[in-house]
Design an enzyme around this catalytic site. Structure first.
Site, short mmCIF file in Angstrom:
data_model
loop_
_atom_site.label_atom_id
_atom_site.label_comp_id
_atom_site.label_asym_id
_atom_site.label_seq_id
_atom_site.Cartn_x
_atom_site.Cartn_y
_atom_site.Cartn_z
N TRP A 88 0.85 -1.19 0.00
CA TRP A 88 0.00 0.00 0.00
C TRP A 88 0.89 1.24 0.00
O TRP A 88 1.87 1.32 0.74
CB TRP A 88 -0.90 0.01 1.23
CG TRP A 88 -1.82 1.19 1.27
CD1 TRP A 88 -1.61 2.39 1.88
CD2 TRP A 88 -3.10 1.28 0.63
NE1 TRP A 88 -2.68 3.22 1.69
CE2 TRP A 88 -3.61 2.57 0.92
CE3 TRP A 88 -3.87 0.41 -0.13
CZ2 TRP A 88 -4.85 3.00 0.46
CZ3 TRP A 88 -5.10 0.83 -0.59
CH2 TRP A 88 -5.59 2.11 -0.29
N LEU A 89 0.53 2.23 -0.82
CA LEU A 89 1.29 3.47 -0.88
C LEU A 89 0.44 4.61 -0.33
O LEU A 89 -0.66 4.87 -0.83
CB LEU A 89 1.68 3.79 -2.33
CG LEU A 89 2.55 2.75 -3.05
CD1 LEU A 89 2.76 3.16 -4.49
CD2 LEU A 89 3.88 2.57 -2.34
N ASP A 189 2.36 3.78 -20.34
CA ASP A 189 1.02 4.37 -20.16
C ASP A 189 1.14 5.54 -19.19
O ASP A 189 0.49 5.59 -18.15
CB ASP A 189 0.06 3.32 -19.63
CG ASP A 189 -1.40 3.78 -19.68
OD1 ASP A 189 -1.70 4.76 -20.38
OD2 ASP A 189 -2.25 3.17 -19.00
#
Length: 280
Positions: A88-89, A189
């Protein structure tokens, strides 16, 4: 998508205390998974198996030595569903200049040919990555032609677009710049939704679609939807200056991403595609 207790029990985690749906784009179901001691980001692709995320896992492995990325905790299949479990960031704020410098360092990672050691054809836009010595050949045959064929199949093409495209294609194949390109590692992307700053301000790249190509292709994507300031480009230039003539070549690379959106979302993107094609 609902994840049952039986489904969650098959993750390589213990003491899960909560699972909360979060925004994860329009491709995957996404969740914040909290355990007694850690939080994780979970992507799920219903009934697609682990192979769906193998390209992203490979991309993160290539990016991680040179730029901050989420760490891959696990990737697999549960009851037919593909999943990717990431660290998780915690998001914060940071410097666009530092982001530009980080992207430039990614682009300084080079290969001897253009492409990648595997294709990715499980998504809505197929990526044919087999190795090529010629960038012009790779870009026309394995990127633009693929999207033109898809647009034809979906009824988004016309004789007028075809005529302009063939002139553009000949221009690309004859362009001097195409013979000087060095294969750079690309995010693939690079729009504003695929970077973030962590709580300590570290620029971090997420959701890669990597291959080795002309770095100007990544930079072209940054110009289409916004989210990158003048400081970003100044930081990039400090680390890895862009070759002269970039502004003139820019539409040739913007076209790829606009064709992708034409195929994904329809004629909303038709006028933007036509503005580029009509230059040729």
């Amino acid at each position: 998508m609902q994840l049952s207790k039986e489904w969650l029990a098959q993750l390589p985690l213990t003491n899960i205390t909560s699972v909360t749906p979060v925004s994860g784009g329009d491709i995957n179901a996404a969740f914040a998974v909290q355990t007694a001691h850690h939080r994780y980001f979970l992507k799920v692709q219903p009934q697609r198996g682990a192979a769906f995320f193998s390209h992203e896992v490979a991309g993160l492995a290539l990016l991680e030595p040179v730029v901050a990325t989420p760490h891959v905790i696990a990737n697999g299949t549960i009851d037919g569903d593909g999943y990717l479990l990431l660290s998780w960031l915690e998001a914060g704020h940071g410097s666009q200049r530092a982001l530009g410098q980080a992207v430039a360092r990614v682009h300084q990672q080079h290969a001897s040919q253009f492409g990648l050691d595997h294709d990715f054809t499980l998504g809505k836009i197929p990526k044919l990555n087999h190795w090529q010595h010629s960038w012009a050949t790779f870009y026309t045959q394995q990127r633009l032609d693929v999207l033109v064929k898809l647009a034809q199949d979906q009824g988004h093409w016309s004789a007028q677009r075809a005529a302009h495209y063939q002139r553009l294609r000949k221009h690309i194949l004859a362009e001097d710049h195409m013979r000087t390109v060095q294969p750079s590692l690309l995010h693939g992307d690079l729009w504003s939704g695929n970077y973030l700053f962590t709580a300590d301000g570290t620029p971090t790249l997420i959701d890669p679609d990597v291959f080795y190509g002309d770095r100007e292709m990544d930079l072209a994507m940054t110009t289409i939807f916004g989210g990158f300031s003048d400081d970003f480009y100044a930081g990039y230039q400090q680390v890895y200056p862009i070759a002269p003539g970039f502004e003139e070549r820019l539409p040739e690379y913007q076209l790829y991403y606009l064709l992708a959106h034409l195929n994904l979302f329809g004629e909303t993107y038709g006028p933007a595609v036509d503005r580029i094609l009509n230059r040729y």
